[in-house]
Design a protein around this motif. Structure first.
Motif: not given
Length: 87
Positions: A45-49
């Motif tokens: 989530i934090e890395q936008g995947r």
């Protein structure tokens, strides 16, 4: 004529998650323990995947002791929130 809403600012949402986690000094493991989510899910989530489900964001809001409204308000960063165009 169809008027489409602006795209949600998913970058602002994930950055707010990272900010809140960092503000508390929590590792991914700590947030995983507090939210019941996997460490891998949090990283993705934090890395936008991945975006995460409503249930995921609900768990994160409770773990971080913020409202879901607070988290989701970031989706409108950079454009007017719904209802701001009343006139």
């Amino acid at each position: 004529m169809t008027i489409f809403p602006p795209d949600p600012n998913l970058t602002a949402l994930r950055l707010e998650l990272a900010r809140l986690r960092g503000e508390r000094g929590w590792t991914y493991d700590e947030l995983a323990d507090r939210s019941g989510l996997s460490r891998r899910t949090l990283i993705e989530i934090e890395q936008g995947r991945t975006i995460g489900s409503l249930k995921t964001w609900h768990a994160l809001a409770h773990a971080l002791d913020v409202s879901v409204d607070h988290l989701f308000a970031t989706l409108c960063e950079g454009h007017p929130a719904p209802g701001d165009n009343a006139g």
